[in-house]
Design a protein around this motif. Structure first.
Motif, PDB file in Angstrom:
ATOM      1  N   GLU A 165       0.826  -1.210   0.000  1.00 45.87           N
ATOM      2  CA  GLU A 165       0.000   0.000   0.000  1.00 45.87           C
ATOM      3  C   GLU A 165       0.859   1.257   0.000  1.00 45.87           C
ATOM      4  OE1 GLU A 165      -2.975   2.905   0.387  1.00 45.87           O
ATOM      5  OE2 GLU A 165      -2.866   0.922  -0.518  1.00 45.87           O
ATOM      6  N   TYR A 166       1.982   1.243   0.739  1.00 41.23           N
ATOM      7  CA  TYR A 166       2.885   2.385   0.744  1.00 41.23           C
ATOM      8  C   TYR A 166       3.475   2.610  -0.653  1.00 41.23           C
ATOM      9  CZ  TYR A 166       3.045   3.445   5.749  1.00 41.23           C
ATOM     10  OH  TYR A 166       2.731   3.866   7.007  1.00 41.23           O
ATOM     11  N   ILE A 167       3.850   1.529  -1.327  1.00 42.56           N
ATOM     12  CA  ILE A 167       4.393   1.649  -2.688  1.00 42.56           C
ATOM     13  C   ILE A 167       3.337   2.234  -3.625  1.00 42.56           C
ATOM     14  CG2 ILE A 167       5.213   0.335  -4.688  1.00 42.56           C
ATOM     15  CD1 ILE A 167       6.503  -1.615  -2.681  1.00 42.56           C
ATOM     16  N   ARG A 168       2.099   1.718  -3.521  1.00 38.16           N
ATOM     17  CA  ARG A 168       1.021   2.245  -4.359  1.00 38.16           C
ATOM     18  C   ARG A 168       0.790   3.732  -4.109  1.00 38.16           C
ATOM     19  NH1 ARG A 168      -3.451   4.386  -4.187  1.00 38.16           N
ATOM     20  NH2 ARG A 168      -3.426   4.324  -1.910  1.00 38.16           N
ATOM     21  N   ALA A 169       0.779   4.112  -2.827  1.00 40.00           N
ATOM     22  CA  ALA A 169       0.476   5.497  -2.481  1.00 40.00           C
ATOM     23  C   ALA A 169       1.560   6.463  -2.943  1.00 40.00           C
ATOM     24  CB  ALA A 169       0.270   5.614  -0.966  1.00 40.00           C
ATOM     25  N   PHE A 170       2.820   6.087  -2.734  1.00 40.17           N
ATOM     26  CA  PHE A 170       3.910   7.025  -3.006  1.00 40.17           C
ATOM     27  C   PHE A 170       4.436   6.939  -4.441  1.00 40.17           C
ATOM     28  CE2 PHE A 170       3.931   6.915   1.605  1.00 40.17           C
ATOM     29  CZ  PHE A 170       4.117   8.251   1.912  1.00 40.17           C
ATOM     30  N   LEU A 171       4.708   5.727  -4.931  1.00 40.78           N
ATOM     31  CA  LEU A 171       5.307   5.611  -6.264  1.00 40.78           C
ATOM     32  C   LEU A 171       4.274   5.717  -7.381  1.00 40.78           C
ATOM     33  CD1 LEU A 171       8.038   2.861  -5.826  1.00 40.78           C
ATOM     34  CD2 LEU A 171       8.237   5.343  -5.650  1.00 40.78           C
ATOM     35  N   LEU A 172       3.015   5.482  -7.068  1.00 43.38           N
ATOM     36  CA  LEU A 172       1.977   5.636  -8.078  1.00 43.38           C
ATOM     37  C   LEU A 172       1.184   6.923  -7.834  1.00 43.38           C
ATOM     38  CD1 LEU A 172       0.594   2.010  -8.559  1.00 43.38           C
ATOM     39  CD2 LEU A 172       2.066   3.300 -10.069  1.00 43.38           C
ATOM     40  N   GLY A 173       0.370   6.913  -6.779  1.00 36.46           N
ATOM     41  CA  GLY A 173      -0.548   8.032  -6.552  1.00 36.46           C
ATOM     42  C   GLY A 173       0.118   9.393  -6.481  1.00 36.46           C
ATOM     43  N   ARG A 174       1.083   9.526  -5.593  1.00 30.79           N
ATOM     44  CA  ARG A 174       1.639  10.864  -5.357  1.00 30.79           C
ATOM     45  C   ARG A 174       2.563  11.317  -6.479  1.00 30.79           C
ATOM     46  NH1 ARG A 174       2.095  11.171   1.259  1.00 30.79           N
ATOM     47  NH2 ARG A 174       0.074  10.191   1.583  1.00 30.79           N
ATOM     48  N   MET A 175       3.265  10.382  -7.126  1.00 31.53           N
ATOM     49  CA  MET A 175       4.095  10.760  -8.271  1.00 31.53           C
ATOM     50  C   MET A 175       3.220  11.267  -9.420  1.00 31.53           C
ATOM     51  SD  MET A 175       7.337  10.436  -7.612  1.00 31.53           S
ATOM     52  CE  MET A 175       8.188  10.277  -9.179  1.00 31.53           C
ATOM     53  N   ALA A 176       2.088  10.586  -9.650  1.00 28.31           N
ATOM     54  CA  ALA A 176       1.193  10.993 -10.736  1.00 28.31           C
ATOM     55  C   ALA A 176       0.547  12.338 -10.449  1.00 28.31           C
ATOM     56  CB  ALA A 176       0.121   9.921 -10.949  1.00 28.31           C
ATOM     57  N   TRP A 177      -0.012  12.505  -9.243  1.00 29.52           N
ATOM     58  CA  TRP A 177      -0.688  13.760  -8.924  1.00 29.52           C
ATOM     59  C   TRP A 177       0.292  14.931  -8.837  1.00 29.52           C
ATOM     60  CZ3 TRP A 177      -5.426  14.030 -10.058  1.00 29.52           C
ATOM     61  CH2 TRP A 177      -6.291  12.950  -9.874  1.00 29.52           C
ATOM     62  N   SER A 178       1.525  14.644  -8.432  1.00 31.87           N
ATOM     63  CA  SER A 178       2.535  15.700  -8.413  1.00 31.87           C
ATOM     64  C   SER A 178       2.844  16.173  -9.833  1.00 31.87           C
ATOM     65  CB  SER A 178       3.811  15.185  -7.740  1.00 31.87           C
ATOM     66  OG  SER A 178       4.816  16.180  -7.745  1.00 31.87           O
ATOM     67  N   ARG A 179       2.969  15.227 -10.759  1.00 32.95           N
ATOM     68  CA  ARG A 179       3.230  15.586 -12.160  1.00 32.95           C
ATOM     69  C   ARG A 179       2.071  16.397 -12.734  1.00 32.95           C
ATOM     70  NH1 ARG A 179       3.857  11.346 -17.257  1.00 32.95           N
ATOM     71  NH2 ARG A 179       4.477  12.899 -18.814  1.00 32.95           N
ATOM     72  N   ALA A 180       0.845  16.083 -12.292  1.00 32.79           N
ATOM     73  CA  ALA A 180      -0.331  16.805 -12.775  1.00 32.79           C
ATOM     74  C   ALA A 180      -0.581  18.091 -11.999  1.00 32.79           C
ATOM     75  CB  ALA A 180      -1.549  15.892 -12.672  1.00 32.79           C
ATOM     76  N   ASN A 181       0.330  18.430 -11.067  1.00 33.20           N
ATOM     77  CA  ASN A 181       0.196  19.624 -10.223  1.00 33.20           C
ATOM     78  C   ASN A 181      -1.098  19.592  -9.421  1.00 33.20           C
ATOM     79  OD1 ASN A 181       1.341  21.986  -9.229  1.00 33.20           O
ATOM     80  ND2 ASN A 181       0.282  23.298 -10.671  1.00 33.20           N
ATOM     81  N   GLY A 182      -1.466  18.387  -8.962  1.00 32.31           N
ATOM     82  CA  GLY A 182      -2.696  18.241  -8.200  1.00 32.31           C
ATOM     83  C   GLY A 182      -2.491  17.550  -6.866  1.00 32.31           C
ATOM     84  N   LEU A 183      -1.272  17.606  -6.339  1.00 37.59           N
ATOM     85  CA  LEU A 183      -0.967  16.923  -5.085  1.00 37.59           C
ATOM     86  C   LEU A 183      -1.556  17.687  -3.900  1.00 37.59           C
ATOM     87  CD1 LEU A 183       0.618  14.482  -3.999  1.00 37.59           C
ATOM     88  CD2 LEU A 183       2.586  15.976  -3.740  1.00 37.59           C
ATOM     89  N   MET A 184      -2.443  17.037  -3.149  1.00 41.77           N
ATOM     90  CA  MET A 184      -3.122  17.701  -2.035  1.00 41.77           C
ATOM     91  C   MET A 184      -2.564  17.312  -0.677  1.00 41.77           C
ATOM     92  SD  MET A 184      -7.136  17.695  -3.097  1.00 41.77           S
ATOM     93  CE  MET A 184      -7.249  15.906  -3.094  1.00 41.77           C
ATOM     94  N   LEU A 185      -1.704  16.302  -0.634  1.00 44.80           N
ATOM     95  CA  LEU A 185      -1.275  15.762   0.647  1.00 44.80           C
ATOM     96  C   LEU A 185       0.236  15.566   0.679  1.00 44.80           C
ATOM     97  CD1 LEU A 185      -2.762  14.258   3.234  1.00 44.80           C
ATOM     98  CD2 LEU A 185      -1.706  12.288   2.176  1.00 44.80           C
ATOM     99  N   ILE A 186       0.865  16.040   1.739  1.00 38.46           N
ATOM    100  CA  ILE A 186       2.273  15.768   2.017  1.00 38.46           C
ATOM    101  C   ILE A 186       2.302  14.964   3.316  1.00 38.46           C
ATOM    102  CG2 ILE A 186       4.516  16.758   2.613  1.00 38.46           C
ATOM    103  CD1 ILE A 186       3.794  17.258  -0.269  1.00 38.46           C
ATOM    104  N   SER A 187       2.974  13.829   3.311  1.00 36.95           N
ATOM    105  CA  SER A 187       2.960  12.950   4.474  1.00 36.95           C
ATOM    106  C   SER A 187       3.461  13.668   5.727  1.00 36.95           C
ATOM    107  CB  SER A 187       3.832  11.718   4.206  1.00 36.95           C
ATOM    108  OG  SER A 187       3.934  10.935   5.370  1.00 36.95           O
TER     109      SER A 187
END
Length: 282
Positions: A234-256
């Motif tokens: 789940e950590y891999i999914r959240a960080f390497l998938l979810g947050r990398m994608a949303w960061s690239r799209a300039n839509g990251l809402m959460l910083i751990s």
């Protein structure tokens, strides 16, 4: 009977639509994250982190770690933070009214004495009892704050007020950082020339079944339990998938909340962390 059949069909088709939509969203996230990871690897291949580590022009960071009743491990955890490979760094440990011997252990281990200290920030917080620095020049980066208990958000706000550097790094005191973690965190703030980067997060992983020596991870292994492995996935999914994608799209809402860096001026203008939520990293 017809209304039951209609409701059942509505449920089945609704679930099918939801499943297709979910697959499409995760497909997009995976595709977008792959491009972001490739770009990150390519940019890193041209980076000499030793220059960033020693340069007087590199971004300055204040690392803030709240601590509450961490007496059993706090000395080792602070020692791990002091070993971070970065020149422009101050480490602020905020003792949030611990009821154990956390503060006394720190005083003895790091030769601390009370000092007078000018608090720059103006975020309203619980009172500060005392501020300590070490008489040993080896620990010149270290600042210990003892305050009245007010929770993690309040402890972080005290650290923000006391910090003197351009960027703040907020972590949990029991987190173990890789020695080059601040170097990697500094790079995104330096990369962007046309826009202001206000926040940057690091990747968090489980330390279960890893070998840790003197506050450093020397051997990385998967957790032994199925639950631990599911959490690692789940950590891999959240960080390497979810947050990398949303960061690239300039839509990251959460910083751990376990490891994130923020522009201090922006944080002060926002009024710091909200006291009325347990999700202070949102």
């Amino acid at each position: 009977m017809n209304w039951l059949e209609t409701a059942f069909d509505f449920f089945i088709y609704g679930f099918l639509f939801y499943s297709i939509l979910l697959i499409l969203v995760y497909g997009w996230i995976g595709f977008y994250a792959k491009g972001a990871i490739k770009s990150y690897i390519r940019k890193n291949s041209f980076t000499d982190y030793s220059i960033i580590a020693t340069s007087p022009n590199a971004p300055t960071f204040s690392l803030i770690a709240p601590a509450y009743n961490e007496g059993a491990t706090i000395v080792e955890n602070v020692r791990s933070l002091l070993s971070l490979y970065y020149n422009q760094l101050e480490i602020i440990i905020v003792n949030d009214g611990s009821k154990d011997d956390s503060l006394q252990r720190l005083i003895e281990a790091y030769d601390l004495i009370k000092i007078d200290y000018f608090v720059e920030g103006n975020i309203e917080t619980k009172p500060i009892n005392a501020i300590y620095k070490s008489t040993n020049p080896v620990f010149k980066k270290l600042i210990i704050v003892d305050k009245v208990n007010g929770g993690k958000s309040d402890a972080l706000n005290v650290g923000i007020n006391i910090a003197t550097n351009d960027y703040i790094v907020c972590i949990d005191v029991d987190c173990i950082l890789e020695q080059d973690a601040i170097l990697k965190l500094a790079k995104p703030f330096m990369d962007e020339a046309k826009a202001k980067v206000i926040a940057c997060g690091g990747v968090i992983r489980l330390a279960n079944n890893c070998t840790i020596v003197d506050g450093k991870i020397v051997d990385v292994n998967l957790p032994k339990t199925r639950l631990g492995r599911a959490q690692a996935l789940e950590y891999i999914r959240a960080f390497l998938l979810g947050r990398m994608a949303w960061s690239r799209a300039n839509g990251l809402m959460l910083i751990s909340g376990a490891f994130g860096a923020f522009d201090r001026e922006t944080v002060l203008q926002c009024g710091g962390y909200d006291h009325d939520t347990v999700g202070e990293d949102m």
